[in-house]
Motif scaffolding. Structure first.
Motif, mmCIF file in Angstrom:
data_model
loop_
_atom_site.group_PDB
_atom_site.id
_atom_site.type_symbol
_atom_site.label_atom_id
_atom_site.label_comp_id
_atom_site.label_asym_id
_atom_site.label_seq_id
_atom_site.Cartn_x
_atom_site.Cartn_y
_atom_site.Cartn_z
ATOM 1 N N TYR A 37 40.189 35.240 60.994
ATOM 2 C CA TYR A 37 39.419 34.009 61.139
ATOM 3 C C TYR A 37 38.408 33.916 59.998
ATOM 4 N N ALA A 38 38.921 33.799 58.784
ATOM 5 C CA ALA A 38 38.097 33.634 57.590
ATOM 6 C C ALA A 38 38.964 32.960 56.536
ATOM 7 N N SER A 39 38.358 32.153 55.683
ATOM 8 C CA SER A 39 39.138 31.435 54.673
ATOM 9 C C SER A 39 39.881 32.404 53.766
ATOM 10 N N SER A 40 39.239 33.488 53.422
ATOM 11 C CA SER A 40 39.868 34.548 52.645
ATOM 12 C C SER A 40 39.129 35.841 52.940
ATOM 13 N N LEU A 41 39.832 36.812 53.473
ATOM 14 C CA LEU A 41 39.202 38.055 53.928
ATOM 15 C C LEU A 41 39.490 39.182 52.949
ATOM 16 N N ASN A 42 38.437 39.741 52.357
ATOM 17 C CA ASN A 42 38.601 40.843 51.410
ATOM 18 C C ASN A 42 39.025 42.125 52.117
ATOM 19 N N VAL A 43 39.951 42.837 51.503
ATOM 20 C CA VAL A 43 40.404 44.139 51.992
ATOM 21 C C VAL A 43 39.865 45.189 51.038
ATOM 22 N N ARG A 44 39.180 46.195 51.578
ATOM 23 C CA ARG A 44 38.533 47.202 50.739
ATOM 24 C C ARG A 44 39.150 48.580 50.957
ATOM 25 N N ASP A 45 38.936 49.467 49.979
ATOM 26 C CA ASP A 45 39.565 50.789 50.058
ATOM 27 C C ASP A 45 38.816 51.744 50.976
ATOM 28 N N GLU A 46 37.574 51.399 51.363
ATOM 29 C CA GLU A 46 36.802 52.211 52.285
ATOM 30 C C GLU A 46 36.051 51.286 53.245
ATOM 31 N N PRO A 47 35.623 51.814 54.410
ATOM 32 C CA PRO A 47 34.910 50.985 55.388
ATOM 33 C C PRO A 47 33.445 50.781 55.020
ATOM 34 N N ALA A 48 33.204 50.018 53.943
ATOM 35 C CA ALA A 48 31.839 49.759 53.477
ATOM 36 C C ALA A 48 31.847 48.485 52.645
ATOM 37 N N LYS A 49 30.751 47.725 52.731
ATOM 38 C CA LYS A 49 30.717 46.429 52.045
ATOM 39 C C LYS A 49 30.683 46.562 50.525
ATOM 40 N N ASN A 50 30.306 47.729 50.009
ATOM 41 C CA ASN A 50 30.269 47.940 48.563
ATOM 42 C C ASN A 50 31.529 48.611 48.032
ATOM 43 N N ALA A 51 32.504 48.845 48.899
ATOM 44 C CA ALA A 51 33.747 49.508 48.487
ATOM 45 C C ALA A 51 34.594 48.566 47.622
ATOM 46 N N THR A 52 35.523 49.137 46.904
ATOM 47 C CA THR A 52 36.381 48.368 46.000
ATOM 48 C C THR A 52 37.324 47.447 46.763
ATOM 49 N N VAL A 53 37.406 46.201 46.317
ATOM 50 C CA VAL A 53 38.331 45.238 46.927
ATOM 51 C C VAL A 53 39.736 45.495 46.403
ATOM 52 N N GLN A 69 35.980 51.740 62.523
ATOM 53 C CA GLN A 69 34.890 52.648 62.192
ATOM 54 C C GLN A 69 33.715 51.861 61.641
ATOM 55 N N HIS A 70 32.544 52.037 62.249
ATOM 56 C CA HIS A 70 31.321 51.426 61.743
ATOM 57 C C HIS A 70 31.441 49.918 61.570
ATOM 58 N N GLY A 71 32.153 49.260 62.481
ATOM 59 C CA GLY A 71 32.289 47.816 62.419
ATOM 60 C C GLY A 71 33.386 47.334 61.487
ATOM 61 N N TRP A 72 34.093 48.271 60.866
ATOM 62 C CA TRP A 72 35.198 47.939 59.973
ATOM 63 C C TRP A 72 36.513 48.300 60.646
ATOM 64 N N LEU A 73 37.541 47.514 60.362
ATOM 65 C CA LEU A 73 38.865 47.755 60.934
ATOM 66 C C LEU A 73 39.847 48.082 59.813
ATOM 67 N N LYS A 74 40.668 49.101 60.032
ATOM 68 C CA LYS A 74 41.712 49.431 59.068
ATOM 69 C C LYS A 74 42.949 48.625 59.416
ATOM 70 N N VAL A 75 43.449 47.848 58.457
ATOM 71 C CA VAL A 75 44.540 46.917 58.754
ATOM 72 C C VAL A 75 45.673 47.071 57.753
ATOM 73 N N LYS A 76 46.809 46.517 58.154
ATOM 74 C CA LYS A 76 47.970 46.449 57.264
ATOM 75 C C LYS A 76 48.600 45.087 57.444
ATOM 76 N N ALA A 77 48.820 44.390 56.320
ATOM 77 C CA ALA A 77 49.478 43.084 56.331
ATOM 78 C C ALA A 77 50.438 43.045 55.152
ATOM 79 N N GLY A 78 51.717 43.213 55.414
ATOM 80 C CA GLY A 78 52.693 43.290 54.337
ATOM 81 C C GLY A 78 52.441 44.505 53.474
ATOM 82 N N SER A 79 52.283 44.284 52.174
ATOM 83 C CA SER A 79 52.027 45.402 51.255
ATOM 84 C C SER A 79 50.536 45.694 51.099
#
Length: 385
Positions: A37-53, A69-79
């Motif tokens: 539920y976001a126009s475009s949701l960034n996926v990061r390499d670690e559960p932190a807002k400063n992690a690499t997109v 973990q810590h309000g972050w969810l680990k997800v998989k969508a295609g590749s």
């Protein structure tokens, strides 16, 4: 905790989970499907807002969630795989992938569970609920969706037995599954009197004699959120405020148990839930302070079950909204372990944003914490009136 107002957020970090490898940090039922539920949701390499997109996911896309973990969810969508902010996702019922109506998906899941139980025995008889609060699920197991709840002395009709679970029909005609150990065969009252017993059991005597579990979030090596202006540790605020809540409830005649009473304690997610259930408590309140990347302010109160959690959350939110020094941002649904797996009415309150300089300066004061605690205690008392 990283959450945003107006969207569903409740963090696993809130619940005192330690390392990413902790079993308690994972969703109890394993992986599940969620929608973005976001126009475009960034996926990061670690559960932190400063992690690499490492990628992005479009609005409306469905993803598989495998960890939280810590309000972050680990997800998989295609590749694409990685970590996303949890408040942009909402859990999707597994059967809704094959059904256009969510209501249908629940019914389908229930019917499938009952019709495919090869080893189940079937008989129709009456039974009485023995637990203070008993959740009705869409299938025979804790991994199934909560459809509602029953109170002590409610009468149900038994339809099916399967591996320690019973399929029941309530006096209002709803069907679902409950843990068989919390019902006793043979009703003690007619359907008419059973309906009224909910009000009698819940409200008689107010808070006197009620057992309330108060859960100060985080603790030990997990500080929770750190204030961005004064570096305030959330775990300290949680504990101080929770102790004020305890005192306010005891003054009203309630019995209170705390999930932790010291700074160095950090109960796991599972332990906090197990404690309330082992004690057969009447209500569970988890105390936290909030955070957001946006400049937002105020309190937020979470619930899971609309059958009983929502009533408790609404009672507390109403009192918070009457004025404690910060505005109330209302109620929000939270599909998380600490609420989802609690068999008793449970809520989680966020009492201000530590990322907001004004909020942080206010919530650090004992006078604010006492006002918030008093409002929570009065809300709990209102729930039982």
């Amino acid at each position: 905790m990283n959450k945003m107002i107006g969207v569903t957020l409740l963090t696993a970090c809130l619940l005192g989970i330690a390392a990413p490898q902790s079993a308690e940090a994972k969703t109890a039922a394993g992986s599940y499907t969620a929608q973005v539920y976001a126009s475009s949701l960034n996926v990061r390499d670690e559960p932190a807002k400063n992690a690499t997109v490492v990628g992005s996911i479009k609005n409306g896309a469905r993803v598989t969630v495998t960890d939280e973990q810590h309000g972050w969810l680990k997800v998989k969508a295609g590749s694409t795989s990685g970590w996303v902010a949890g408040y942009y996702l909402k859990k999707v019922n597994s059967n809704s992938l094959q059904s256009s109506a969510s209501g249908t998906s629940i019914a389908t899941k229930t019917n499938t569970a009952s019709s495919t139980s090869a080893n189940a025995s079937s008989r129709t008889s009456k039974a009485t609920v023995t637990a203070n609060s008993l959740r009705i699920r869409s299938g025979p197991g804790t991994q199934y969706k909560v459809l509602g709840s029953l109170k002590a002395k409610d009468t149900v009709t038994l339809l099916l037995h399967q591996n320690g679970w019973a399929r029941i029909r309530t006096v209002s005609g709803e069907t679902g599954w409950v843990a068989e150990q919390y019902i006793r065969s043979g009703s003690t009252s007619s359907s008419t009197s059973s309906t009224s017993s909910v009000s009698t059991v819940q409200h008689k005597g107010g808070l006197r004699g009620k057992l309330i579990v108060i859960d100060p979030g985080h603790g030990g090596s997990d500080p929770g959120m750190l204030g961005t202006t004064y570096n305030t540790m959330e775990k300290d605020l949680n504990l101080h405020t929770a102790l004020y809540v305890r005192d306010a409830l005891v003054a009203k005649g309630a019995r209170v148990e705390m999930t932790r009473t010291r700074d160095d304690q950090k109960p796991t997610l599972a332990r906090r839930v197990q404690m309330s259930q082992a004690l057969r408590a009447d209500a569970f309140v988890s105390v936290h302070y909030n955070s957001s990347p946006k400049n937002v302010s105020g309190t937020l109160t979470f619930f899971y079950s609309e059958a009983d959690d929502l009533k408790l959350a609404r009672a507390i939110e109403t009192r918070l909204g009457q004025g404690i020094g910060l505005k109330s941002n209302g109620l929000s649904f939270g599909d998380y372990h600490i609420l989802r797996e609690n068999r008793i009415p449970a809520t989680l309150v966020e009492l201000g944003f530590l990322t907001n300089p004004t909020d942080e300066s206010i919530v650090r004061k004992a006078s604010y914490q006492k006002k918030a605690a008093k409002a929570i205690a009065e809300g709990v008392a209102d729930y039982f009136k």
